[in-house]
Design an enzyme around this catalytic site. Sequence first.
Site, PDB file in Angstrom:
ATOM      1  CG  PHE A   1      -0.585  -0.085   2.529  1.00  0.00           C
ATOM      2  CD1 PHE A   1       0.699   0.260   2.907  1.00  0.00           C
ATOM      3  CD2 PHE A   1      -1.478  -0.480   3.529  1.00  0.00           C
ATOM      4  CE1 PHE A   1       1.096   0.224   4.237  1.00  0.00           C
ATOM      5  CE2 PHE A   1      -1.087  -0.536   4.862  1.00  0.00           C
ATOM      6  CZ  PHE A   1       0.201  -0.187   5.200  1.00  0.00           C
ATOM      7  CD  GLU A   2       0.035   5.876   2.116  1.00  0.00           C
ATOM      8  OE1 GLU A   2      -0.894   5.041   2.112  1.00  0.00           O
ATOM      9  OE2 GLU A   2      -0.027   6.984   2.662  1.00  0.00           O
ATOM     10  N   GLY A   3       1.517   2.978  -2.527  1.00  0.00           N
ATOM     11  CA  GLY A   3       2.458   2.794  -3.637  1.00  0.00           C
ATOM     12  C   GLY A   3       3.245   1.526  -3.423  1.00  0.00           C
TER      13      GLY A   3
END
Lengths: 262, 404
Positions: B387-389
């Site tokens: 997550f978050e890239g």
Amino acid sequence: MNIVVCVKHVPDAQADRGFNESDNTVDRAGVDGLLSELDEYAVEEALKLAEASGGEVTVVTIGPDQAADAVKKALQMGADKGVHVNDEAIHGSDAPATSLILAEAIKKATDGNPELVITGMASTDGTMGVVPAMLAERLGLPQVTYASELTLGDGKVTIRRDNDANTETIEASLPALVSVTDQINEPRYPSFKGIMAAKKKPVESWTLADLGIDAGQVGLANAWTKVVEIAKRPPREQGEIVKDEGDGGTKLAEFLAARKFL
Amino acid sequence: MTYSASMAVQRLFPTDEGHDLLDLTREVVAKELRPKVDAAEAAAALGEEFPTDIFRILGRAGLLSLPHPEEFGGGGQPYEVYLQVVEEIASAWMSVAVGVSVHSLTAFPVTTFGSPAQREALLPGMLSGHQLGAYGLSEPLAGSDVAAMTTRATRDGAGDDGAGDDGATDDPAYRIRGRKAWISHAGHADYYTTFARTSDARGRGISCFIVPGDAPGLSFGAPEKKMGLHCDTVREVIYEDVPVDAARRIGDEGQGMPIALAALDAGRLGIAAAATGLAQSALDVAVAYAKEREQFGRAIASNQGLAFLIADLEAAVLGARAAYLFAARLKDAGRPYGKEAAVAKLLATDAAMRVTTDAIQVLGGAGYTQDFPVERYFREAKVTQIFEGTNQIQRLVISRHALG
């Protein structure tokens, strides 16, 4: 209303607490300390009263330099000002001497007129629980102790005290001293804003001389009791293992009966 | 033996408040988070359970809005301080730390790109500690490829055109229709920072909106059944012609993509800090166990093969911490930090995966059971690489910075 709360800086119960070898007093330097958890209830109760009906909360502590942290914590929670009595001659003081110093500090902080003094039920290090009663005596105030509920009325304070078999409702005229239990409320955490605000709150630092107390009245040498010897609690021994060969229940019952549990 | 109860990480702070904040954080962590995490995560694995009370406590203590401006109720703290608080929280409860980071991310567009009137109108609530935000960017068919999003905000006739930005509730100017996926706090959030298409110009056609949690037409999918991080409830958010005032559009139409990417730069640092705390906790458990567990008549820690493994884990954790703190200092100094944030996210989350994996190895069979927390840490670490890239996207960001 001016409310005074007495607080104590105690060694962290989570840490490896010990005693000074030289004089059998509690080691307050070698272990991280904190505001006695039982005193947090007293601070919380004072803050709630002050928030509900106005007033100013003053916290008072006695102790070496690091005891200032207990005052700081109470100020972060929301108390208005602090008093820290710090004097080398206080080292090793017993409960009567502690109550004397607290009484003089409270008088000085309130111009002799405290309206309500709140304490915890005991400290988490000494756990004697006698200072509130002694302090009330020194201040000439009625004492209502072990409050699990506190209500202020017209010139009086009413508390509930929960005993093993009954509950008492006790009323005292104000001014009075109340000690509170850990059942009375849920102490708040400081907030970040409270932490910032605490930096600007006044803290008085007083010595015995400031309070007009002679060093000969306090300290280890003048204590009424003496710690003669200290022994570490013996390590826990391995329990007895009963092998169940059909008679496990009987053996278990015998074990408990031998220790008078049955 | 109690594991990881005393995280004695050395910390440096640029301000005195940092140390006071650390004391406050450690107290809340010790009294509220550590005693509750095991039961709450186990319960949430079986059915939805969201730690609302924990967020309320953190909010009241001022720990939910540390990096945001003081004038609107935030803590005004530099990232160097805020992130270390996130790390401390993560060392006890990863789901909550991720929640703190996500919440911070949701307010970022308003603090950084909102008009003065919008900040005045929206931030006091968002930063009060009583509200929790969700961040609606990803979609089922638009994950790493953000610009592929299809959720659309359509102008709704003659409503408020946003002029004046008075923050007042006017006639709806937009209606949002679409579907967001993998949304933390969905169903529990007080507002949804939502990115939606206002034109077909791919990356230049996206706009940012703050959608109230009680807006009509907003609904949620079933909670995703995940391998870990159970108290971080994740659901789809479904927008069925949700009306939104123009006053709640942050930035210009079409500015959504730069806003989302700037917010993610900051958000990555939160995830890097959280992953570092998670790795630290796994390391603490491994160290305690290695010193106590005896085989062949001596502690297993006395075997150099194991001692060197611990050394490598220490190096991974300290490296992760150093990386996020350096990026934070750059951000606090007002310098570009996008590359360093991506590096920190990559290093810290890979470190978390490695340290939690090896911590299980140190504990052997015990580590594979739920009697010890490291199997949970391991499951929680995996998602930090996603997550978050994803960490592949981090490499894309880093290589673009490096190669220009």
